[in-house]
Design a protein around this motif. Structure first.
Motif, PDB file in Angstrom:
ATOM      1  N   LEU A  61       0.815  -1.219   0.000  1.00  0.00           N
ATOM      2  CA  LEU A  61       0.000   0.000   0.000  1.00  0.00           C
ATOM      3  C   LEU A  61       0.849   1.270   0.000  1.00  0.00           C
ATOM      4  O   LEU A  61       0.355   2.359  -0.269  1.00  0.00           O
ATOM      5  N   SER A  84      -2.777  -5.891   0.310  1.00  0.00           N
ATOM      6  CA  SER A  84      -3.667  -5.031   1.098  1.00  0.00           C
ATOM      7  C   SER A  84      -5.088  -5.222   0.607  1.00  0.00           C
ATOM      8  O   SER A  84      -5.300  -5.659  -0.536  1.00  0.00           O
ATOM      9  N   VAL A  85      -6.047  -4.868   1.472  1.00  0.00           N
ATOM     10  CA  VAL A  85      -7.442  -4.853   1.006  1.00  0.00           C
ATOM     11  C   VAL A  85      -7.767  -3.483   0.422  1.00  0.00           C
ATOM     12  O   VAL A  85      -8.546  -3.359  -0.522  1.00  0.00           O
ATOM     13  N   GLY A  86      -7.142  -2.444   0.975  1.00  0.00           N
ATOM     14  CA  GLY A  86      -7.345  -1.100   0.432  1.00  0.00           C
ATOM     15  C   GLY A  86      -6.625  -0.985  -0.903  1.00  0.00           C
ATOM     16  O   GLY A  86      -5.531  -1.536  -1.070  1.00  0.00           O
ATOM     17  N   LEU A 109      -7.742 -10.310   6.578  1.00  0.00           N
ATOM     18  CA  LEU A 109      -7.243  -9.385   7.610  1.00  0.00           C
ATOM     19  C   LEU A 109      -8.378  -8.745   8.404  1.00  0.00           C
ATOM     20  O   LEU A 109      -8.150  -7.892   9.256  1.00  0.00           O
ATOM     21  N   ARG A 246      -8.345   5.032   6.325  1.00  0.00           N
ATOM     22  CA  ARG A 246      -7.195   5.675   5.693  1.00  0.00           C
ATOM     23  C   ARG A 246      -7.100   7.095   6.225  1.00  0.00           C
ATOM     24  O   ARG A 246      -8.129   7.745   6.490  1.00  0.00           O
ATOM     25  N   HIS A 294      -0.216   2.443  11.752  1.00  0.00           N
ATOM     26  CA  HIS A 294      -0.885   1.632  10.713  1.00  0.00           C
ATOM     27  C   HIS A 294      -0.611   0.134  10.930  1.00  0.00           C
ATOM     28  O   HIS A 294      -0.017  -0.537  10.071  1.00  0.00           O
ATOM     29  N   SER A 297      -3.652  -4.688  10.587  1.00  0.00           N
ATOM     30  CA  SER A 297      -3.609  -6.113  10.193  1.00  0.00           C
ATOM     31  C   SER A 297      -2.358  -6.813  10.713  1.00  0.00           C
ATOM     32  O   SER A 297      -2.067  -7.945  10.304  1.00  0.00           O
ATOM     33  N   MET A 306      -1.771 -12.982   4.313  1.00  0.00           N
ATOM     34  CA  MET A 306      -1.855 -11.915   3.298  1.00  0.00           C
ATOM     35  C   MET A 306      -0.751 -12.089   2.246  1.00  0.00           C
ATOM     36  O   MET A 306      -0.996 -11.950   1.036  1.00  0.00           O
TER      37      MET A 306
HETATM   38  C1  DGY Z   1      -4.962  -2.759   4.040  1.00  0.00           C
HETATM   39  O1  DGY Z   1      -4.844  -3.976   3.809  1.00  0.00           O
HETATM   40  O2  DGY Z   1      -5.571  -1.990   3.298  1.00  0.00           O
HETATM   41  C2  DGY Z   1      -4.361  -2.243   5.315  1.00  0.00           C
HETATM   42  O3  DGY Z   1      -4.309  -0.889   5.398  1.00  0.00           O
HETATM   43  C3  DGY Z   1      -3.081  -2.891   5.743  1.00  0.00           C
HETATM   44  O4  DGY Z   1      -3.308  -4.232   5.976  1.00  0.00           O
END
Ligand code: DGY
Ligand code: NDP
Length: 329
Positions: A61, A84-86, A109, A246, A294, A297, A306
């Motif tokens: 990320l 990342s998921v974001g 996560l 975020r 941050h 996760s 992940m």
């Molecule tokens: C995400 O995965 O988007 C987080 O910010 C970090 O794991």
């Protein structure tokens, strides 16, 4: 560093850092890897150099994948896999235009991030960092009736902004603390909210009525700067604000003002702008603001899963197979 690995091996684990694969062939089982072998982000110039001609890119990320990177990669690039998921660091419109597939890491996560959010909420509301500091500095003189009093969840109203995977997992964990009402805002009511007796309400109502406001939405053009002066002015003076989505969802100047003036009681942030937050940032001088680096996760097992999912997504993208977690563009 260069290494070869099996493109079809289900056990491949990607190390954090950048990996790009060169010259893969779906008929062959190997691909060449170029690895940024460090926990620190790859320097931009190095990324632009190394990505040239790559068929796949594994990123974090902290890497901004924009038109410049895509141009540097060139037409070979067919998959980007982010750990990342974001995905707000990816220029989705450009990526889509070029027909590149994207892998990401939803679900795996969710529990870790929800757990961290609850920890941050409790630490902020019950003033744990202040208490720890007082113990260490000798400020703890005796038990005093009003010393270090904070806010409890029992009987409270909690507002969740963005009842997605993580928002729902946060709500599930908070309810057993005796939360009386669970409000949430978002573009539409969520059928799964029934499980936590969640009430879908307009944002203004959520802000006026909540004792705890938890932000767990994704960063989009709509949510960028959502938490601004107007937003904080609607919150109770006794309310606690928590953000684990975020940093850019919050206007930090406005948050600073809301905290310093007593407009809101306290804030807990796992995400900031920029990251890292400079050590002389005024938010860090406030006793009613708890800032984490941050780590939503950051459990050992979650980061392992992940990493593996990110590698699997990359390999499937290269071989043209279905990815375990593909972002629908
Ligand atoms: C995400 O995965 O988007 C987080 O910010 C970090 O794991
Ligand atoms: P989801 O896509 O499941 O949830 C995102 C939610 O955001 C959706 O439910 C959506 O609700 C909501 N949303 C979007 N726009 C708005 C809006 N304008 N107002 C209110 N809500 C909105 O994603 P996840 O729950 O898996 O992850 C959410 C985010 O958490 C990630 O995008 C990432 O930024 C962050 N994150 C942070 C971590 C950390 O380490 N701190 C770890 C993991 C994730 P609706 O569609 O109803 O509007």
């Amino acid at each position: 560093a260069r290494a070869t690995g099996s493109a079809r091996c289900p056990g491949v684990t990607a190390v954090p850092g950048q990996v790009h694969t060169e010259d893969p062939d779906s008929q062959r089982s190997e691909c060449k890897l170029s690895v940024w072998d460090s926990d620190e982000p790859v320097p931009r110039a190095e990324l632009l150099k190394q990505v040239e001609g790559a068929h796949g890119l594994l990123c974090l990320l902290s890497d901004r994948i924009d038109a410049e990177v895509l141009d540097a990669a060139g037409p070979n690039l067919k998959v980007i896999s982010t750990m990342s998921v974001g995905f707000d660091h990816l220029a989705i419109d450009e990526i889509k235009k070029r027909g590149i597939r994207v892998g990401y890491t939803p679900d795996v996560l969710t529990d870790a991030t929800a757990e961290l959010t609850v920890a941050l909420l409790l630490a902020t509301a019950r003033r744990l960092p202040e208490g720890i500091q007082e113990v260490k500095s000798g400020g703890w003189s005796s038990w005093k009736p009003l010393w270090l009093c904070g806010y409890g969840l029992s009987g409270s109203t909690v507002g969740v902004i963005g009842l997605g995977r993580i928002g729902l997992a946060i709500a599930r964990r908070l309810k057993p603390f005796g939360v009386k009402r669970l409000l949430y805002s978002g573009r539409q009511p969520k059928p799964q909210a029934g499980e936590v007796e969640g009430e879908h309400v307009p944002l203004d109502a959520l802000l006026c009525e909540s004792d705890f406001v938890v932000v767990s939405c994704s960063l989009t053009p709509d949510t960028q700067g959502l938490c601004n002066k107007d937003f904080f002015s609607k919150m109770k003076n006794t309310a606690v604000f928590i953000n684990t989505s975020r940093g850019a969802v919050v206007n930090q100047e406005d948050l600073l003002e809301a905290l310093a003036s007593g407009q809101i009681a306290a804030a807990g942030l796992d995400v900031t702008t920029p990251e890292p937050l400079p050590t002389d940032h005024p938010l860090l001088r406030l006793s009613n603001c708890v800032v984490l680096p941050h780590i939503g996760s950051a459990t050992i097992s979650t980061r392992g899963v992940m990493a593996e999912l990110t590698a699997q997504n990359l390999l499937c993208g290269l071989t043209g197979d279905a990815m375990p977690s593909e972002l629908q563009l």
